[in-house]
Design an enzyme around this catalytic site. Structure first.
Site, mmCIF file in Angstrom:
data_model
loop_
_atom_site.group_PDB
_atom_site.id
_atom_site.type_symbol
_atom_site.label_atom_id
_atom_site.label_comp_id
_atom_site.label_asym_id
_atom_site.label_seq_id
_atom_site.Cartn_x
_atom_site.Cartn_y
_atom_site.Cartn_z
ATOM 1 C CG HIS A 1 -1.325 -8.353 -0.269
ATOM 2 N ND1 HIS A 1 -0.788 -7.099 -0.151
ATOM 3 C CD2 HIS A 1 -2.643 -8.170 -0.592
ATOM 4 C CE1 HIS A 1 -1.728 -6.206 -0.402
ATOM 5 N NE2 HIS A 1 -2.856 -6.835 -0.680
ATOM 6 C CE1 TYR B 1 -3.307 -2.789 0.138
ATOM 7 C CE2 TYR B 1 -3.266 -2.711 2.516
ATOM 8 C CZ TYR B 1 -3.716 -3.277 1.347
ATOM 9 O OH TYR B 1 -4.603 -4.322 1.400
HETATM 10 P P1 NAD Z 1 -13.486 0.531 1.315
HETATM 11 O O1 NAD Z 1 -14.717 -0.109 0.822
HETATM 12 O O2 NAD Z 1 -13.242 0.603 2.762
HETATM 13 O O3 NAD Z 1 -13.470 1.980 0.650
HETATM 14 C C1 NAD Z 1 -12.586 2.962 1.001
HETATM 15 C C2 NAD Z 1 -13.084 4.251 0.344
HETATM 16 O O4 NAD Z 1 -14.312 4.607 0.961
HETATM 17 C C3 NAD Z 1 -12.123 5.391 0.551
HETATM 18 O O5 NAD Z 1 -12.127 6.200 -0.608
HETATM 19 C C4 NAD Z 1 -12.745 6.140 1.714
HETATM 20 O O6 NAD Z 1 -12.421 7.515 1.714
HETATM 21 C C5 NAD Z 1 -14.216 5.924 1.464
HETATM 22 N N1 NAD Z 1 -15.006 6.043 2.677
HETATM 23 C C6 NAD Z 1 -14.841 5.371 3.845
HETATM 24 N N2 NAD Z 1 -15.745 5.792 4.748
HETATM 25 C C7 NAD Z 1 -16.503 6.739 4.130
HETATM 26 C C8 NAD Z 1 -17.592 7.550 4.538
HETATM 27 N N3 NAD Z 1 -18.126 7.463 5.767
HETATM 28 N N4 NAD Z 1 -18.120 8.410 3.640
HETATM 29 C C9 NAD Z 1 -17.619 8.509 2.394
HETATM 30 N N5 NAD Z 1 -16.582 7.778 1.944
HETATM 31 C C10 NAD Z 1 -16.031 6.901 2.811
HETATM 32 O O7 NAD Z 1 -12.289 -0.188 0.589
HETATM 33 P P2 NAD Z 1 -10.779 -0.415 0.968
HETATM 34 O O8 NAD Z 1 -10.170 0.771 1.634
HETATM 35 O O9 NAD Z 1 -10.166 -0.952 -0.251
HETATM 36 O O10 NAD Z 1 -10.845 -1.633 1.993
HETATM 37 C C11 NAD Z 1 -10.646 -1.493 3.352
HETATM 38 C C12 NAD Z 1 -9.366 -2.165 3.794
HETATM 39 O O11 NAD Z 1 -9.469 -3.563 3.587
HETATM 40 C C13 NAD Z 1 -8.092 -1.759 3.061
HETATM 41 O O12 NAD Z 1 -7.556 -0.550 3.583
HETATM 42 C C14 NAD Z 1 -7.209 -2.940 3.340
HETATM 43 O O13 NAD Z 1 -6.672 -2.853 4.652
HETATM 44 C C15 NAD Z 1 -8.197 -4.094 3.276
HETATM 45 N N6 NAD Z 1 -8.211 -4.716 1.929
HETATM 46 C C16 NAD Z 1 -7.365 -5.749 1.710
HETATM 47 C C17 NAD Z 1 -7.306 -6.340 0.452
HETATM 48 C C18 NAD Z 1 -6.363 -7.494 0.228
HETATM 49 O O14 NAD Z 1 -5.717 -7.932 1.147
HETATM 50 N N7 NAD Z 1 -6.252 -8.030 -0.969
HETATM 51 C C19 NAD Z 1 -8.096 -5.861 -0.573
HETATM 52 C C20 NAD Z 1 -8.976 -4.821 -0.318
HETATM 53 C C21 NAD Z 1 -9.024 -4.247 0.949
#
Ligand code: NAD
Length: 317
Positions: free
Chosen positions: A120, A56
């Protein structure tokens, strides 16, 4: 905040947890000091599970998270990071690289111990290597006390059984799935009985579908096909038209699922994490939920996939 058992790891994780990919600036430009305040706010609100990766922001997420955690008692939070995927789409799941990777992550995170170390995005590699080389290397690290638990992550659902069917019980203790359980997609639900039988804890990530179900919409790199983005947009616009917050609904939808130990949501804004915690504690609007699910029905379980051809899920579009 409520807490649930993460499979059979013995860890009790907050039902809403902190995804630190946003700290790497992967969605939009972020300010590190604000990111640090966001992590501190999350911890103050009872969020105790933090997930990151060297991938990341090309190690920036881990470095910023490490700064945020300086001075915070180590036993007060559960730290998860990953191995095998690095900057520029470079994958290396060899035993030597993942072992070195742990040391590098620990240095950036300011700790000598990782609670959960995950392979990952294994769909990009030969699963034989994960089973025969990567996981045995992680087991050695677990036996040496350098890590607490072992997990695997990725997008296609088929990778999970692809590994779990070929490893001894207890080797893999968690899976992290993303974009397969959210308002427009419930495919992960079908794996719950299998994962329960395997005694594997479930981490559900990306409750907004990596921005799909947000007013801001998806970042340019988002893999969803245009029809799916448009279908999700209709739900976002409906919520806006009735003064409702689709993110609130998206988070509530995921968090109420009792089989998911935790739902990982990302943000680099202290106010947003505060809002998100308040969202999951607010009562559910069942009529709004029914209406939004109806709007999303035309794209229900439509997906995108990626990885090696043999690791991809069939596409529904
Ligand atoms: P997410 O669905 O959490 O979306 C994040 C987005 O939503 C960001 O742009 C954020 O600003 C926005 N957001 C969050 N809260 C909000 C609110 N209240 N109002 C408006 N916008 C809002 O997706 P993500 O960040 O990809 O997933 C969360 C976490 O999961 C990642 O940070 C990571 O740690 C993990 N993840 C892991 C993998 C993997 O291991 N392959 C893949 C995807 C995600």
């Amino acid at each position: 905040m409520h807490y649930r058992a993460l499979g059979h790891t013995g860890l009790e994780v907050s039902v809403l947890s902190f995804g630190a990919s946003s700290l790497g600036g992967v969605f939009h430009a972020t300010d590190d000091d604000e990111s640090i305040r966001t992590v501190r706010t999350a911890l103050d609100l009872g969020v105790n599970f933090l997930d990151t990766s060297p991938y990341y922001g090309a190690t920036r997420s881990e470095s910023v998270l490490g700064r945020a955690l300086r001075g915070v008692p180590r036993e007060s939070y559960i730290l998860a990071t990953k191995v095998g995927q690095y900057n520029n789409g470079e994958f290396d799941f060899s035993a030597a690289r993942v072992t070195r990777s742990l040391d590098e992550s620990c240095a950036r995170l300011g700790t000598d111990y990782i609670d959960l170390l995950q392979c990952h995005d294994i769909e990009f590699t030969d699963l034989n290597q994960i089973v025969d080389e990567t996981l045995p290397a992680l087991v050695k690290l677990r036996e040496a006390g350098r890590i607490g638990h072992i997990g695997i992550t990725g997008l296609p659902l088929k990778i999970f059984s692809g590994v779990l069917d070929r490893t001894a019980p207890g080797v893999v203790e968690t899976i992290l799935s993303f974009c397969r359980y959210e308002l427009n997609d419930t495919a992960l639900d079908s794996l719950v009985p299998y994962l329960r039988e395997k005694k594997v804890g479930i981490i559900n990530a990306s409750p907004t579908g990596m921005g799909l179900l947000t007013p801001r919409g998806v970042p340019s790199w988002h893999p969803a096909p245009p029809a799916m983005v448009a279908g999700a947009r209709r739900a976002v616009e409906y919520c806006q038209s009735v003064g409702a917050d689709i993110v609130k609904l998206a988070l509530q939808f995921c968090v109420v699922h009792p089989a998911f130990a935790t739902t990982l949501v990302g943000t680099a804004n202290p106010e947003t994490i505060r809002e998100n915690v308040a969202h999951i504690e607010a009562p559910l609007d069942f009529a709004l939920m029914a209406k939004v699910l109806e709007i999303l029905r035309p794209i229900h379980n439509h997906n995108f996939t990626r990885g090696r051809p043999e690791n991809r899920d069939p596409i529904i579009a």
